[in-house]
Design an enzyme around this catalytic site. Structure first.
Site, PDB file in Angstrom:
ATOM      1  CG  ASN A   4      -1.996  -1.087   1.074  1.00  0.00           C
ATOM      2  OD1 ASN A   4      -2.491  -1.334  -0.025  1.00  0.00           O
ATOM      3  ND2 ASN A   4      -2.330  -1.736   2.159  1.00  0.00           N
ATOM      4  NE  ARG A  52      -4.051   2.872   0.695  1.00  0.00           N
ATOM      5  CZ  ARG A  52      -4.406   2.123   1.728  1.00  0.00           C
ATOM      6  NH1 ARG A  52      -4.211   2.541   2.958  1.00  0.00           N
ATOM      7  NH2 ARG A  52      -4.940   0.928   1.540  1.00  0.00           N
TER       8      ARG A  52
HETATM    9  P1  ADP Z   1      -5.933  -0.356   5.017  1.00  0.00           P
HETATM   10  O1  ADP Z   1      -5.008  -1.490   5.100  1.00  0.00           O
HETATM   11  O2  ADP Z   1      -5.264   0.975   5.200  1.00  0.00           O
HETATM   12  O3  ADP Z   1      -7.154  -0.533   5.823  1.00  0.00           O
HETATM   13  P2  ADP Z   1      -7.737  -0.685   2.870  1.00  0.00           P
HETATM   14  O4  ADP Z   1      -7.401  -1.410   1.620  1.00  0.00           O
HETATM   15  O5  ADP Z   1      -8.717  -1.280   3.802  1.00  0.00           O
HETATM   16  O6  ADP Z   1      -6.352  -0.390   3.544  1.00  0.00           O
HETATM   17  O7  ADP Z   1      -8.224   0.776   2.456  1.00  0.00           O
HETATM   18  C1  ADP Z   1      -8.114   1.913   3.275  1.00  0.00           C
HETATM   19  C2  ADP Z   1      -9.306   2.794   3.126  1.00  0.00           C
HETATM   20  O8  ADP Z   1      -9.454   3.261   1.832  1.00  0.00           O
HETATM   21  C3  ADP Z   1     -10.598   2.129   3.531  1.00  0.00           C
HETATM   22  O9  ADP Z   1     -11.403   3.085   4.181  1.00  0.00           O
HETATM   23  C4  ADP Z   1     -11.201   1.725   2.204  1.00  0.00           C
HETATM   24  O10 ADP Z   1     -12.619   1.731   2.276  1.00  0.00           O
HETATM   25  C5  ADP Z   1     -10.682   2.801   1.301  1.00  0.00           C
HETATM   26  N1  ADP Z   1     -10.326   2.310  -0.015  1.00  0.00           N
HETATM   27  C6  ADP Z   1      -9.369   1.435  -0.350  1.00  0.00           C
HETATM   28  N2  ADP Z   1      -9.288   1.283  -1.669  1.00  0.00           N
HETATM   29  C7  ADP Z   1     -10.225   2.074  -2.185  1.00  0.00           C
HETATM   30  C8  ADP Z   1     -10.644   2.366  -3.497  1.00  0.00           C
HETATM   31  N3  ADP Z   1     -10.061   1.822  -4.555  1.00  0.00           N
HETATM   32  N4  ADP Z   1     -11.631   3.236  -3.679  1.00  0.00           N
HETATM   33  C9  ADP Z   1     -12.213   3.825  -2.615  1.00  0.00           C
HETATM   34  N5  ADP Z   1     -11.864   3.585  -1.355  1.00  0.00           N
HETATM   35  C10 ADP Z   1     -10.892   2.733  -1.144  1.00  0.00           C
HETATM   36 MG    MG Z   2      -4.508  -5.035   1.390  1.00  0.00          MG
END
Ligand code: ADP
Ligand code: MG
Ligand code: ADP
Length: 469
Positions: A290, A292
């Site tokens: 990720n 970010r």
């Molecule tokens: P983390 O490991 O940080 O929880 P996630 O994959 O669950 O990573 O995503 C983090 C946040 O961003 C969550 O709130 C999720 O709903 C949102 N999110 C992730 N990918 C997307 C996407 N492609 N479009 C919109 N929201 C996203």
């Molecule tokens: Mg993941």
């Protein structure tokens, strides 16, 4: 150091980043949609700009309006938070073209790692173990069947552009592969505008363990230890802890080294996370990076004392990290519970509405990251996560006790939330023992819901019986 930045996000993460700016004397420009004109992130920012209508494509995904807002207010950089534009290389490129600093890795790195299938190949080349699977994208159902036959059932069909647990389908036989291929492609096309999928072997109920990375533009790459994020519902994390429990020292070390290798292979700069899944034999496999800031970054901040957002601002300013690998020491134990405005008895349907009464827990070792305030309205347009409760204890049991106390003190009325479920989790025997994996919620949610139903809103240590920790 940067003097003024724009935060291209909303909700708790925008508040988190704006607070950091204010603490470090950086001016913070908030952006908001017309649905968010009374939101906390707008109120606490140095200034704010409306970027469009409530639908995300008109506002929080509207690259042109966001860049214009940055230029119009004299912001030098944009912090994208998580979700929305945080993993968009197109947005990072547009920032660069507009003479703005994107607070994150380069667009080239985002391209490299954001395409999950390409990232697998890069990791394999770098000597990082990946889940056995397809070599790149799978083009059609026939090829999917051929690949699945070669790696062996069951398999997982995954969207290359996937995120947030979307675009994933399990398949145990040929017909499920055909069905899953189409369903995953369709969902990926709808959610991410890119229907390409790849295939991995399905690891049965693995643990999800990830490593936090920080890297600067002077060649320093460090890791801030691990987090266990195995408490998941539909492949989305609900509760995270640091450090991961029950893993041998040599394995923890090997994962950290693999993560550093991965970050270096991607020429990584800024904060990022390398995610692994771990099978029953303690083999670990890279699943994705990720590129970010992560939702669960606070648990790492709690146990390392490193302020990840502050480091992100330093790195974006061209400064070296304020800490070196030798400075990183894991102290104590931290747990985070994600609270969402959802109806647990109605398949976790979002439950937006007005907050009638609010009380947040406090005291030593307790942190609440949230954009809620008394009387605010939770909008139906956006993600239903409304608060993160983070605790730090001297050890894991101490952290569990603190989380019980924090959640018992917390009151959010006016909307349905997952707070009682999180609270019950802190009394669950398997959770307390720490022997859980990603299959935990599927296996235990029914029982948690039954106890919740019987206890009503009044889930307390009395209703569940004090489990000694
Ligand atoms: P983390 O490991 O940080 O929880 P996630 O994959 O669950 O990573 O995503 C983090 C946040 O961003 C969550 O709130 C999720 O709903 C949102 N999110 C992730 N990918 C997307 C996407 N492609 N479009 C919109 N929201 C996203
Ligand atoms: Mg993941
Ligand atoms: P996203 O981009 O949506 O976060 P990930 O690739 O990180 O997707 O996977 C999300 C979750 O799905 C993991 O944490 C894990 O629980 C599960 N998962 C992913 N890949 C596998 C796999 N090959 N076998 C078993 N579970 C997996």
């Amino acid at each position: 150091m940067l003097k003024k930045i724009l935060i291209a996000n909303r909700g708790e993460i925008a508040v988190r980043i704006i607070r950091e700016c204010l603490d470090t004397s950086v001016e913070a420009v908030a952006v908001y949609s017309t649905a968010d004109s009374e939101s906390l992130h707008r109120m606490i920012a140095t200034e704010s700009v409306c970027i469009g209508r409530p639908a995300v494509r008109d506002s929080y995904l509207n690259m042109g309006n966001i860049i214009e807002a940055a230029k119009g207010t004299g912001a030098e950089a944009i912090h994208p938070g998580f979700g929305f534009l945080s993993e968009s290389s197109e947005f990072a490129r547009k920032c660069r073209e507009a003479g703005l600093i994107f607070i994150g890795p380069s667009p080239e790195t985002i391209d490299l790692m954001g395409n999950k299938s390409a990232a697998r190949e890069l990791m394999q080349k770098a000597g990082v173990p990946v889940v056995p699977g397809s070599d790149g994208i799978v083009e059609n159902p026939d090829q999917a069947v051929e690949v699945a036959g070669r790696i062996g059932y069951p398999v997982l069909i995954k969207a290359s552009a996937g995120g947030g647990g979307k675009g994933m389908r399990k398949a145990a036989d040929e017909s499920q592969v055909r069905e899953g291929f189409l369903a995953a492609s369709l969902e990926a096309e709808n959610c991410f505008g890119d229907g390409s999928v790849y295939i991995e072997k399905l690891i049965e109920n693995p643990r999800h363990i990830e490593i936090q990375i920080l890297a600067d533009s002077h060649g320093n790459v460090i890791e801030l230890g691990d987090r266990d994020c195995s408490i998941q519902r539909r492949n989305q994390k609900l509760c995270e802890e640091a450090p991961a429990r029950n893993i041998p020292d040599d394995m923890r070390q090997a994962m950290k080294e693999a993560a550093l290798k991965a970050a270096r292979a991607a020429n990584y700069v800024n904060a990022g996370t390398i995610e692994f899944i771990v099978d029953k034999e303690n083999n670990f496999y890279f699943i994705e990076m990720n590129t970010r800031l992560q939702v669960e970054h606070p648990v790492t901040e709690m146990v390392t004392g490193v302020n990840i957002v502050r480091e992100q601002l330093r790195v974006a300013s061209g400064l070296p990290l304020s800490v070196s690998q030798e400075d990183i020491e894991i102290k104590g134990h931290s747990i985070e519970c994600r609270i969402t405005a959802e109806d647990a008895f109605n398949d976790f349907r979002p439950d937006p509405g007005k907050i009638a009464f609010l009380h947040f827990p406090a005291g030593s070792g307790i942190r609440v990251d949230s954009a809620l305030y008394n009387g605010c309205t939770i909008s139906p347009y956006y993600d239903s996560m409304i608060a993160k409760v983070i605790v730090k204890g001297e050890n894991r049991n101490d952290a569990i006790r603190k989380m019980r106390r924090a959640l018992e003190e917390m009151i959010i009325s006016g909307v349905k939330t997952t707070l009682p479920i999180q609270h019950l989790l802190m009394y669950n025997e398997t959770f307390i023992r720490g022997n859980y994996d990603t299959g935990f919620i599927e296996a235990n949610l029914g029982v948690l819901l039954e106890i919740y139903k019987a206890a009503g809103e009044a889930v307390t240590s009395e209703t569940v019986g004090e489990e000694n920790v």
